[in-house]
Design an enzyme around this catalytic site. Structure first.
Site, PDB file in Angstrom:
ATOM      1  N   LYS A 172      -0.713  -7.888  -2.869  1.00 49.63           N
ATOM      2  CA  LYS A 172      -2.142  -7.722  -2.563  1.00 49.63           C
ATOM      3  C   LYS A 172      -1.971  -5.962  -2.824  1.00 49.63           C
ATOM      4  CE  LYS A 172      -5.344  -8.365   1.274  1.00 49.63           C
ATOM      5  NZ  LYS A 172      -5.951  -6.935   1.810  1.00 49.63           N
ATOM      6  N   TYR A 229       0.876  -1.187  -0.054  1.00 47.89           N
ATOM      7  CA  TYR A 229      -0.007  -0.332  -0.138  1.00 47.89           C
ATOM      8  C   TYR A 229       0.884   1.156   0.229  1.00 47.89           C
ATOM      9  CZ  TYR A 229      -3.710  -3.212   1.607  1.00 47.89           C
ATOM     10  OH  TYR A 229      -4.814  -4.427   1.570  1.00 47.89           O
TER      11      TYR A 229
HETATM   12  P1  FBP Z   1     -10.835  -5.405   3.369  1.00 46.18           P
HETATM   13  O1  FBP Z   1     -11.163  -6.311   2.227  1.00 46.18           O
HETATM   14  O2  FBP Z   1     -11.920  -5.042   4.390  1.00 46.18           O
HETATM   15  O3  FBP Z   1     -10.533  -3.834   2.636  1.00 46.18           O
HETATM   16  O4  FBP Z   1      -9.453  -5.682   3.962  1.00 46.18           O
HETATM   17  C1  FBP Z   1      -8.362  -5.678   3.219  1.00 46.18           C
HETATM   18  C2  FBP Z   1      -7.328  -5.206   3.939  1.00 46.18           C
HETATM   19  O5  FBP Z   1      -5.956  -5.104   3.385  1.00 46.18           O
HETATM   20  C3  FBP Z   1      -7.034  -5.815   5.351  1.00 46.18           C
HETATM   21  O6  FBP Z   1      -6.380  -6.975   5.456  1.00 46.18           O
HETATM   22  C4  FBP Z   1      -6.415  -4.659   6.245  1.00 46.18           C
HETATM   23  O7  FBP Z   1      -6.834  -4.649   7.469  1.00 46.18           O
HETATM   24  C5  FBP Z   1      -7.073  -3.377   5.654  1.00 46.18           C
HETATM   25  O8  FBP Z   1      -7.697  -3.767   4.113  1.00 46.18           O
HETATM   26  C6  FBP Z   1      -6.140  -2.206   5.597  1.00 46.18           C
HETATM   27  O9  FBP Z   1      -6.782  -1.400   4.897  1.00 46.18           O
HETATM   28  P2  FBP Z   1      -6.409   0.210   5.038  1.00 46.18           P
HETATM   29  O10 FBP Z   1      -4.848   0.251   5.352  1.00 46.18           O
HETATM   30  O11 FBP Z   1      -6.287   0.920   3.517  1.00 46.18           O
HETATM   31  O12 FBP Z   1      -7.181   0.908   5.699  1.00 46.18           O
END
Ligand code: FBP
Length: 257
Positions: A176, A145
């Site tokens: 991911k 991310y």
């Molecule tokens: P969701 O399908 O609920 O979006 O979860 C995916 C995920 O990667 C989780 O594993 C993690 O807790 C969350 O999103 C983190 O999302 P962000 O950092 O964007 O808030």
């Protein structure tokens, strides 16, 4: 070879049920569907619909040892709460050794925030995780991310393609990433990743399940390997969570470009 731990049939496809949001977002995420505060709710869905595995932090994995042991555990090794609003950082909370030996992990996961001030530390910690995972024979899933004040648009196509390439360069088996908004951009992200498989990060719950399933179809069509989804499943009431789980797993298993 490592991916066999998660995919014994060698389908090359993965549908993970993500459940680390209790740490990453807090319990407000469970309010739309209160039973989801219990990991059993998620374990039952994973068992009944044949998800590739559930994503747990160390504490949830410890609390559910022996509960539906047939459901593969993907242990998240780092994490953070979202109370602090400064530059994102996520530190190692669990070792590969503890995840595999004590928690029976079939895979391990780690979140990287490329672009953040702490990028270098996360990269080197992750690189060590990859080496440790190799010695324990488990695959590594990287949540990639790009984020922080240096990254004005974290879902721009070039940013998402860069994210998957970083995962490949550092040795992740699966990356991911967030949806970059269209099919061509996701295809670029898959090309950039080369041998690293790319899965979609679920995101905020859509009003209608169909909206989410349409994006997932595009991901698979573009060469994606599946999804790691949380809120789009377990924030829905049980009957709907079951219905969408059935569709997600069927789509991931059967849809071929
Ligand atoms: P969701 O399908 O609920 O979006 O979860 C995916 C995920 O990667 C989780 O594993 C993690 O807790 C969350 O999103 C983190 O999302 P962000 O950092 O964007 O808030």
């Amino acid at each position: 070879m490592y991916l066999e731990k998660l995919d014994p049939q060698g389908s090359g496809r993965f549908a993970f049920l993500a459940y680390d949001q209790g740490l990453e977002h807090g319990p407000a995420d469970f309010r739309p569907n209160p039973p989801s505060a219990s990991p059993r709710f998620v374990l039952e869905l994973a068992r009944d619909y044949g998800y590739s595995g559930v994503v747990f932090q160390q504490g949830v994995a410890l609390a559910t040892q022996g509960v539906y042991p047939e459901v593969p555990r993907l242990i998240k090794l780092n994490g953070r709460a979202n109370l602090y609003k400064g530059e994102p950082d996520s530190r190692l909370l669990c070792s590969v050794e503890f995840a595999v030996r004590a928690l029976g992990a079939r895979a391990v996961g780690y979140t990287l925030y490329p672009g953040a001030e702490q990028e270098g530390r996360m990269f080197s910690e992750f690189a060590q995780v990859v080496r440790d995972a190799r010695s324990f024979g488990v695959p590594v899933v990287a949540w990639v991310y790009p984020r922080g004040k240096a990254v004005p648009n974290d879902t721009a196509p070039e940013v998402i393609a860069y994210a998957t390439r970083i995962a490949f360069e550092l040795g992740a088996d699966i990356a991911k990433v967030k949806w970059p908004g269209d099919f061509e951009s996701f295809r670029w992200a898959c090309e950039a990743a080369q041998t690293t498989r790319v899965v979609l990060s679920g995101g905020v719950k859509t009003e209608e399940p169909k909206e989410f399933l349409d994006v997932l179809s595009q991901v698979l069509e573009a060469g994606g390997a599946g999804v790691a989804v949380g809120r789009n499943v377990w924030q829905r009431p049980a009957v709907e969570a079951r219905a969408i789980s059935k569709e997600i797993v069927a789509l991931v298993r059967t849809h071929r470009p």
